[in-house]
Design a protein around this motif. Structure first.
Motif, PDB file in Angstrom:
ATOM      1  N   GLN A 311       0.823  -1.208   0.000  1.00  0.00           N
ATOM      2  CA  GLN A 311       0.000   0.000   0.000  1.00  0.00           C
ATOM      3  C   GLN A 311       0.858   1.258   0.000  1.00  0.00           C
ATOM      4  O   GLN A 311       0.442   2.298  -0.533  1.00  0.00           O
ATOM      5  N   ASP A 312       2.051   1.173   0.569  1.00  0.00           N
ATOM      6  CA  ASP A 312       2.934   2.342   0.569  1.00  0.00           C
ATOM      7  C   ASP A 312       3.366   2.737  -0.837  1.00  0.00           C
ATOM      8  O   ASP A 312       3.803   3.877  -1.053  1.00  0.00           O
ATOM      9  N   THR A 313       3.258   1.810  -1.797  1.00  0.00           N
ATOM     10  CA  THR A 313       3.635   2.126  -3.171  1.00  0.00           C
ATOM     11  C   THR A 313       2.779   3.259  -3.743  1.00  0.00           C
ATOM     12  O   THR A 313       3.246   4.051  -4.577  1.00  0.00           O
ATOM     13  N   PHE A 314       1.526   3.362  -3.293  1.00  0.00           N
ATOM     14  CA  PHE A 314       0.628   4.372  -3.854  1.00  0.00           C
ATOM     15  C   PHE A 314       0.881   5.772  -3.298  1.00  0.00           C
ATOM     16  O   PHE A 314       0.482   6.759  -3.920  1.00  0.00           O
ATOM     17  N   LEU A 315       1.501   5.861  -2.122  1.00  0.00           N
ATOM     18  CA  LEU A 315       1.516   7.123  -1.377  1.00  0.00           C
ATOM     19  C   LEU A 315       2.058   8.311  -2.183  1.00  0.00           C
ATOM     20  O   LEU A 315       1.345   9.311  -2.346  1.00  0.00           O
ATOM     21  N   PRO A 316       3.285   8.270  -2.702  1.00  0.00           N
ATOM     22  CA  PRO A 316       3.779   9.482  -3.389  1.00  0.00           C
ATOM     23  C   PRO A 316       3.016   9.820  -4.660  1.00  0.00           C
ATOM     24  O   PRO A 316       2.885  10.995  -5.017  1.00  0.00           O
ATOM     25  N   HIS A 317       2.488   8.821  -5.330  1.00  0.00           N
ATOM     26  CA  HIS A 317       1.820   9.059  -6.617  1.00  0.00           C
ATOM     27  C   HIS A 317       0.393   9.578  -6.422  1.00  0.00           C
ATOM     28  O   HIS A 317      -0.098  10.341  -7.247  1.00  0.00           O
ATOM     29  N   VAL A 318      -0.252   9.153  -5.349  1.00  0.00           N
ATOM     30  CA  VAL A 318      -1.552   9.743  -5.018  1.00  0.00           C
ATOM     31  C   VAL A 318      -1.361  11.162  -4.511  1.00  0.00           C
ATOM     32  O   VAL A 318      -2.160  12.061  -4.804  1.00  0.00           O
ATOM     33  N   GLU A 319      -0.259  11.374  -3.785  1.00  0.00           N
ATOM     34  CA  GLU A 319       0.014  12.696  -3.229  1.00  0.00           C
ATOM     35  C   GLU A 319       0.244  13.735  -4.330  1.00  0.00           C
ATOM     36  O   GLU A 319      -0.290  14.840  -4.264  1.00  0.00           O
ATOM     37  N   CYS A 320       1.010  13.363  -5.364  1.00  0.00           N
ATOM     38  CA  CYS A 320       1.329  14.327  -6.420  1.00  0.00           C
ATOM     39  C   CYS A 320       0.322  14.318  -7.560  1.00  0.00           C
ATOM     40  O   CYS A 320       0.457  15.096  -8.503  1.00  0.00           O
ATOM     41  N   GLY A 321      -0.674  13.432  -7.524  1.00  0.00           N
ATOM     42  CA  GLY A 321      -1.716  13.437  -8.534  1.00  0.00           C
ATOM     43  C   GLY A 321      -1.389  12.655  -9.784  1.00  0.00           C
ATOM     44  O   GLY A 321      -2.087  12.795 -10.792  1.00  0.00           O
ATOM     45  N   THR A 322      -0.348  11.822  -9.742  1.00  0.00           N
ATOM     46  CA  THR A 322      -0.046  10.986 -10.910  1.00  0.00           C
ATOM     47  C   THR A 322      -1.197  10.037 -11.203  1.00  0.00           C
ATOM     48  O   THR A 322      -1.554   9.804 -12.362  1.00  0.00           O
ATOM     49  N   ILE A 323      -1.775   9.474 -10.163  1.00  0.00           N
ATOM     50  CA  ILE A 323      -2.936   8.594 -10.310  1.00  0.00           C
ATOM     51  C   ILE A 323      -4.021   9.038  -9.346  1.00  0.00           C
ATOM     52  O   ILE A 323      -3.745   9.662  -8.317  1.00  0.00           O
ATOM     53  N   THR A 324      -5.227   8.736  -9.707  1.00  0.00           N
ATOM     54  CA  THR A 324      -6.368   8.848  -8.795  1.00  0.00           C
ATOM     55  C   THR A 324      -6.730   7.431  -8.360  1.00  0.00           C
ATOM     56  O   THR A 324      -7.069   6.588  -9.189  1.00  0.00           O
ATOM     57  N   LEU A 325      -6.614   7.161  -7.087  1.00  0.00           N
ATOM     58  CA  LEU A 325      -6.794   5.807  -6.562  1.00  0.00           C
ATOM     59  C   LEU A 325      -8.224   5.603  -6.099  1.00  0.00           C
ATOM     60  O   LEU A 325      -8.787   6.444  -5.375  1.00  0.00           O
ATOM     61  N   ILE A 326      -8.820   4.507  -6.542  1.00  0.00           N
ATOM     62  CA  ILE A 326     -10.134   4.074  -6.047  1.00  0.00           C
ATOM     63  C   ILE A 326      -9.963   2.644  -5.551  1.00  0.00           C
ATOM     64  O   ILE A 326      -9.633   1.745  -6.332  1.00  0.00           O
ATOM     65  N   GLY A 327     -10.141   2.440  -4.271  1.00  0.00           N
ATOM     66  CA  GLY A 327     -10.019   1.114  -3.676  1.00  0.00           C
ATOM     67  C   GLY A 327     -11.354   0.629  -3.165  1.00  0.00           C
ATOM     68  O   GLY A 327     -12.165   1.407  -2.665  1.00  0.00           O
ATOM     69  N   ALA A 328     -11.590  -0.663  -3.296  1.00  0.00           N
ATOM     70  CA  ALA A 328     -12.816  -1.282  -2.795  1.00  0.00           C
ATOM     71  C   ALA A 328     -12.439  -2.335  -1.767  1.00  0.00           C
ATOM     72  O   ALA A 328     -11.521  -3.131  -1.995  1.00  0.00           O
ATOM     73  N   THR A 329     -13.144  -2.339  -0.655  1.00  0.00           N
ATOM     74  CA  THR A 329     -12.838  -3.287   0.409  1.00  0.00           C
ATOM     75  C   THR A 329     -14.095  -3.613   1.201  1.00  0.00           C
ATOM     76  O   THR A 329     -14.991  -2.772   1.333  1.00  0.00           O
ATOM     77  N   THR A 330     -14.130  -4.835   1.698  1.00  0.00           N
ATOM     78  CA  THR A 330     -15.212  -5.241   2.605  1.00  0.00           C
ATOM     79  C   THR A 330     -14.784  -5.143   4.062  1.00  0.00           C
ATOM     80  O   THR A 330     -15.616  -5.354   4.952  1.00  0.00           O
ATOM     81  N   GLU A 331     -13.507  -4.858   4.307  1.00  0.00           N
ATOM     82  CA  GLU A 331     -12.979  -4.770   5.668  1.00  0.00           C
ATOM     83  C   GLU A 331     -12.897  -3.314   6.106  1.00  0.00           C
ATOM     84  O   GLU A 331     -12.850  -2.399   5.276  1.00  0.00           O
ATOM     85  N   ASN A 332     -12.883  -3.125   7.399  1.00  0.00           N
ATOM     86  CA  ASN A 332     -12.810  -1.773   7.953  1.00  0.00           C
ATOM     87  C   ASN A 332     -11.495  -1.128   7.543  1.00  0.00           C
ATOM     88  O   ASN A 332     -10.423  -1.631   7.897  1.00  0.00           O
ATOM     89  N   PRO A 333     -11.534  -0.026   6.792  1.00  0.00           N
ATOM     90  CA  PRO A 333     -10.278   0.604   6.363  1.00  0.00           C
ATOM     91  C   PRO A 333      -9.411   1.068   7.530  1.00  0.00           C
ATOM     92  O   PRO A 333      -8.188   1.180   7.374  1.00  0.00           O
ATOM     93  N   SER A 334      -9.997   1.321   8.681  1.00  0.00           N
ATOM     94  CA  SER A 334      -9.210   1.768   9.829  1.00  0.00           C
ATOM     95  C   SER A 334      -8.199   0.713  10.252  1.00  0.00           C
ATOM     96  O   SER A 334      -7.138   1.043  10.798  1.00  0.00           O
ATOM     97  N   PHE A 335      -8.525  -0.561  10.005  1.00  0.00           N
ATOM     98  CA  PHE A 335      -7.637  -1.650  10.401  1.00  0.00           C
ATOM     99  C   PHE A 335      -6.817  -2.194   9.236  1.00  0.00           C
ATOM    100  O   PHE A 335      -5.743  -2.742   9.434  1.00  0.00           O
ATOM    101  N   GLN A 336      -7.331  -2.083   7.998  1.00  0.00           N
ATOM    102  CA  GLN A 336      -6.731  -2.777   6.863  1.00  0.00           C
ATOM    103  C   GLN A 336      -6.001  -1.858   5.888  1.00  0.00           C
ATOM    104  O   GLN A 336      -5.303  -2.350   5.010  1.00  0.00           O
ATOM    105  N   VAL A 337      -6.180  -0.553   5.997  1.00  0.00           N
ATOM    106  CA  VAL A 337      -5.551   0.391   5.070  1.00  0.00           C
ATOM    107  C   VAL A 337      -4.632   1.308   5.864  1.00  0.00           C
ATOM    108  O   VAL A 337      -4.964   1.734   6.981  1.00  0.00           O
ATOM    109  N   ASN A 338      -3.472   1.596   5.289  1.00  0.00           N
ATOM    110  CA  ASN A 338      -2.512   2.476   5.947  1.00  0.00           C
ATOM    111  C   ASN A 338      -3.146   3.816   6.312  1.00  0.00           C
ATOM    112  O   ASN A 338      -3.921   4.381   5.529  1.00  0.00           O
ATOM    113  N   ALA A 339      -2.788   4.295   7.496  1.00  0.00           N
ATOM    114  CA  ALA A 339      -3.309   5.599   7.915  1.00  0.00           C
ATOM    115  C   ALA A 339      -2.857   6.701   6.972  1.00  0.00           C
ATOM    116  O   ALA A 339      -3.603   7.639   6.685  1.00  0.00           O
TER     117      ALA A 339
END
Length: 638
Positions: A311-339
């Motif tokens: 998940q850390d791979t997305f951080l700089p590219h989402v930050e600078c706008g290279t990509i727009t990230l859309i993630g789908a999950t059935t689990e609570n993002p508070s526990f399963q996705v990086n803060a």
């Protein structure tokens, strides 16, 4: 530099020949506009008689290949551009729609109001052969005949008689009010073929937000997200919701809208994609942005399957706008996705679909398949009469079966559509036709999907429960709180919800042992004995026999008096220890053990009063000097 056209070359002029839709004369394409002006002035009502032609069984449209092999020679009527028409000499008269066309200036093109082909229907064999019309009336052929492939027309020469009656039905459909044809109900075999392709849930996935139902709170007309999506300003999103609530469908709608605005949309699944796949997409997105100023939207399905480093791979590219990230999950993002990734995305909570939304989705699928819904509230039975009309449906489903399926789906549209597909396919494959029902005999070939078929297809209630996910903790929390509130009825329900969902009975038993001390405590000391016995019984016999043991323990604990005195006092002790500043106070010397002479010489155990040696209560301090006067049972913390 001038470019020559068909009108400049006599040979090309013969190759590009068209037919006048009014008088049926063939002529070079360059002369059709001026010819139409004169032809419509001569026949303002559109009742021009076709030129003389020998009688024929079927007219075939010449193809370009045949025109190249045998160039047609213009006739005298064509060379005069249709100024004088020959009356029909007894050839086949074709039925046409009449129309009124006002005169137009030279060069203007008039296209008469032809009847359109029925949408979605296959090309008719022998479509060029029509019934005779009234004497003296003629109108142009319809576009479905003019545009029919040559191969189908050739096949229609031999099979024209086969579909002679179909033209009558189509003609009646074209004459329907509003100019729209009556939809022909598909046969049972056609329904079966439609269901055997893609899964119904994927084939009926909506393409627009207007067709997206059941999530009004997240993407309703007045929501911020709806406004952003309609303005094509898609932010980075995390779509969180239970299975079948529309996460993938919403991403599909965003993808369709993005393609219209030349935005690149890439889909990956965390269950199969690797970090190298993500980096390849990001690298291509950087090139698209640098060279073409083109945005990239990356959709990651089941994003919780990626570990923290992925998940850390997305951080700089989402930050600078290279990509727009859309993630789908059935689990609570508070526990399963990086803060850090959560702070860069907007979390959209999609709720479980209500029953009304599932019914709407099921009815949309039923209508697309041409299945007729039987209304149980109507006394008249529409299946009791026999009809050979092609508009009569051959597959039926009970309305109560649709309602049952919507309720058993438990808010999961995918489960509902899959259940519908399975039930209809099972009935069609078995070819179970209607028999006698209330003394009536139904025509053969008609299939009925009943409520029993739907229940049989699902086998059991579709219970939303994940032993390793958030629903696991939600249910055990509900069980604990119901027993604490002495609601034995609700406590049994949540116990059954967990066990029927596949929960480990020993896990539930361990929680009951904990509850016996935490919430019942000293108000009923035997509650702990009851809970431990239930745990041992579950360990001995297992499921499903041990479910009644757990039910007995749950009811006992719900009915037992409650006391959190011990639990609260110990919580005060922990709070005192954690909030203490500096080193912890030493144990008083009179409370220390003195097993050796040296320890006795150091004063260990000196001054201790042995309580059994006294007949009256002993006044003695047992806490460190710094904690004297602290009472943990009276909520007095140190």
């Amino acid at each position: 530099m001038e470019v020559s056209g068909p009108e400049d070359d006599p040979f090309l002029a013969q190759l590009h020949r068209v037919q006048c839709p009014v008088c049926q004369q063939a002529m070079p394409a360059a002369h059709i506009n001026s010819h139409l002006d004169r032809c419509l002035l001569l026949h303002p009502a559109g009742h021009a008689e076709p030129a003389a032609a020998p009688p024929r069984a079927k007219r075939r449209r010449p193809s370009e290949s045949s025109a190249l092999k045998q160039p047609a020679t213009p006739t005298a009527a064509e060379s005069s551009e249709g100024e004088a028409e020959e009356p029909d000499d007894g050839g086949e008269t074709e039925s046409r729609e009449s129309y009124d066309a006002p005169p137009t200036p030279s060069g203007a093109r008039l296209i008469p109001d032809f009847p359109v082909a029925r949408p979605g229907s296959p090309a008719r064999k022998g479509a060029g052969q029509r019934p005779a019309a009234a004497a003296g009336s003629a109108s142009p052929r319809s576009w479905d005949e003019a545009e029919a492939p040559e191969e189908e027309e050739a096949a229609g020469d031999a099979d024209g008689e086969e579909d002679a009656g179909r033209w009558d039905a189509d003609a009646a459909a074209f004459g329907a009010p509003g100019g729209r044809p009556h939809a022909r109900a598909p046969a049972a075999e056609e329904v079966r073929q439609m269901l055997e392709g893609k899964p119904l849930a994927d084939r009926l996935r909506p393409d627009t937000l207007q067709d997206f139902v059941g999530q009004g709170r997240a993407v309703g007309p007045e929501t911020l997200l709806r406004s952003l999506l309609e303005a094509n300003e898609v932010p980075s999103l995390i779509l969180w919701g239970p299975p079948g609530c529309g996460k993938t469908t919403l991403a599909h709608i965003i993808a369709n809208n993005s393609k219209k605005h030349s935005i690149r949309f890439v889909t990956l699944s965390a269950t199969s994609a690797k970090t190298t796949d993500v980096r390849d997409v990001i690298k291509q997105a950087q090139n698209e942005k640098s060279f073409f100023k083109r945005k990239t939207i990356l959709f990651i399905d089941e994003i919780h399957r990626f570990n923290k480093s992925q998940q850390d791979t997305f951080l700089p590219h989402v930050e600078c706008g290279t990509i727009t990230l859309i993630g789908a999950t059935t689990e609570n993002p508070s526990f399963q996705v990086n803060a850090a990734l959560l702070s860069r995305c907007r979390v959209i909570v999609l709720e479980k679909l209500p029953v009304e939304a599932v019914v709407t989705i099921l009815m949309r699928a039923i209508n697309s398949l041409g299945i007729h819904v039987l209304d149980s509230s109507r006394p008249a039975d529409p299946l009791s009469h026999s009809s050979n009309s092609s508009s009569e449906p051959s597959v039926f489903i009970e309305d109560k079966a649709v309602d049952t399926l919507a309720h058993l789906s438990d808010g999961d549209a995918r489960a509902g559509l899959n259940g519908l597909q399975l039930a209809v396919l099972a009935r069609l494959s078995a070819r179970k036709v209607f028999g006698k029902k209330t003394g009536q005999t139904y025509p053969p070939g008609r299939v009925l999907v009943t409520e029993g078929d739907v229940k049989e297809g699902l086998q059991r209630s579709h219970i939303l429960y994940d032993r390793a996910g958030e629903e696991h903790y939600n249910c055990i929390s509900a069980l604990h709180k119901a027993m604490r509130g002495s609601d034995q009825n609700a406590a049994l329900y949540w116990l059954g919800r967990m066990l029927e969902g596949g929960e480990d009975p020993l896990y539930v038993a361990r929680r009951l042992v904990r509850f016996a001390s935490e919430d019942v405590g000293l108000a009923d000391p035997s509650a702990l004995t009851q809970a431990v016995a239930a745990y041992q019984g579950c360990h001995f016999i297992g499921m499903p026999e041990c479910e009644v043991l757990l039910a007995q323990c749950v009811v006992y604990l719900a009915r037992a008096p409650k006391s959190i005195e011990v639990y609260s006092a110990y919580s005060n002790v922990k709070a005192c220890l954690r909030s203490h500043q500096g080193p912890l106070p030493p144990v008083p010397l009179h409370l220390r053990n003195a097993p050796t002479r040296l320890m006795k010489d150091l004063g260990y155990g000196q001054g201790y009063k042995y309580n059994p040696a006294y007949s009256e209560p002993v006044d003695q301090e047992y806490l460190p000097e710094e904690l004297r006067g602290v009472d943990f049972f009276k909520q007095r913390r140190c």
